[in-house]
Design a protein around this motif. Structure first.
Motif: not given
Length: 425
Positions: A245-266
């Protein structure tokens, strides 16, 4: 089929030729890599999907959560099938289900149908992980099993790169999902070229011939579910669920939203954002293999704790930056650092497989990993809500919670690196 004694009585080690090991490794890599290709497509194509269906990030995240729930269902179901009907046959079934369900997304007329198909995809992918790693555990050399697990996990890198390429080059998002049907063709090769697990086959032979030891015979007479809930297995499954649960929480938060963070916020252009994601995937590729290799020499637990602990520190820094809004430009390179510390995923499959006997290896590791994986969908859902209200930076930063949790849970898992896997053990 050659055998070598590892003791007396039932302790018989069933050997594989180098060619058989390579083909089983290839089958596991192919199934797991293409599963990740499928999983990352929604995140990479979130913008056009949300635009066509007229939904918010929070609503979109439901599709990912439902897929993860499907993976929990499929993991337990196919894990049971893998112990009952064999590794090879069950792997073929799981690949067929997730590849066909992915291809059908091309025709999804609305978001509801899209979500249903993602659930079916999750059912197939959940089974693929459990069966593929159980098979690898039994076939690979005990002294190099960690390296084998790292190689399977590293198949995510070319798969992710292919997903990024597909998201950039295909004319529309539906066509990208249509490409997901291609893994079905791999089933022909898996069926023809790869041998069934020799430990599983020998277990079935001994069971039919009445040659099992009394203790193992008593266990085999019980259902897989009863064995899973026994006092020998249930504590392992429970701790494994928390760790997964803890391990999968990492990519399913960070990896899921990182593409949008790079394009939209940064403000990254599409090409620059894709470059960051390519580099992150390449860094993880190296880390998976390195962590697996080191775990053969230093033990599963020590290497796992080192990688997950350093990852927790990295995400804590990222969350602090996102909350304060100071130094947001550093999030891109810190994400690359965090991607290296994902190396502990290269240990998961072999570590879980070493904790269960052959009669329960597929179901036991599937239950631990995929139930945790299904529950970790909460991270994606919470991240979607945070992305909608607070921005993508904090949605990525909450990955720290999972990194801390997996670090704590892994401490309580037994380290059985290098154990010899026999038909009865």
């Amino acid at each position: 089929m050659s055998t070598g004694q590892a003791g007396s009585g039932s302790a018989v080690t069933l050997e594989y030729t180098p060619g058989e090991r390579r083909r089983i490794l290839g089958a596991a890599c192919l199934g797991w890599g293409m599963e990740y290709f499928d999983f990352m497509l929604p995140s990479l194509l979130a913008g056009p999907i949300m635009a066509e269906y007229g939904i918010t990030p929070a609503t979109f995240s439901l599709a990912i959560v439902v897929q993860l729930i499907g993976s929990a269902v499929g993991g337990v179901l196919f894990g049971w099938l893998g112990d009952r009907f064999g590794r090879r046959r069950t792997l073929i079934w799981s690949i067929l289900i997730y590849s066909i369900a992915t291809g059908l997304v091309f025709f999804a007329p609305n978001f509801t149908v899209f979500v249903v198909l993602r659930f079916l995809t999750g059912v197939g992918t959940g089974g693929e992980w459990a069966v593929g790693f159980a098979w690898l555990n039994e076939a690979w050399s005990p002294k190099r099993r960690g390296l084998g697990g790292g190689l399977v996990q590293s198949s995510l890198w070319p798969a992710y790169a292919l997903a990024i390429l597909a998201a950039q080059l295909v004319p529309d998002w539906r066509t990208a999902f249509l490409l997901g049907v291609l893994p079905a063709l791999a089933c022909v090769w898996v069926r023809i070229a790869t041998p069934e697990s020799k430990q599983w086959t020998e277990l079935q032979r001994r069971k039919a011939a009445g040659e099992l030891t009394p203790e193992v015979a008593a266990q085999v007479r019980r259902s897989g579910w009863a064995q899973l809930l026994s006092r020998d297995s249930l504590p392992i499954v429970a701790v494994g669920v928390v760790a997964a649960f803890g391990a999968q929480w990492v990519p399913y938060t960070a990896t899921t939203w990182m593409p949008s963070l790079l394009r939209e916020d940064l403000g990254y252009e599409s090409g620059s954002a894709s470059l960051v994601l390519y580099l992150a995937s390449a860094v993880s590729f190296v880390a998976f293999i390195l962590a697996g290799y080191l775990s053969d020499r230093l033990g599963r637990r020590s290497v796992f704790l080192t990688f997950s602990g350093l990852q927790a520190v990295t995400f804590a820094v990222m969350l602090g930056i996102a909350v304060t809004g100071s130094g947001m430009g550093n999030l891109a390179w810190l994400y690359l650092v965090s991607s290296f510390f994902l190396g502990y995923f290269g240990i998961f499959g072999v570590w879980f497989g070493e904790l269960f006997p052959t009669r329960l290896r597929s179901l036991g590791s599937a239950a631990a990993y995929n139930i945790g994986r299904g529950l970790s969908g909460l991270g994606t859902l919470i991240g979607g809500i945070i992305a909608t209200t607070e921005g993508y930076g904090i949605a990525v930063g909450i990955a720290v919670f999972g990194a801390v949790l997996v670090f704590g849970a892994a401490y309580f898992l037994r380290d059985r690196a290098g154990r010899v896997i026999t038909a009865e053990d």
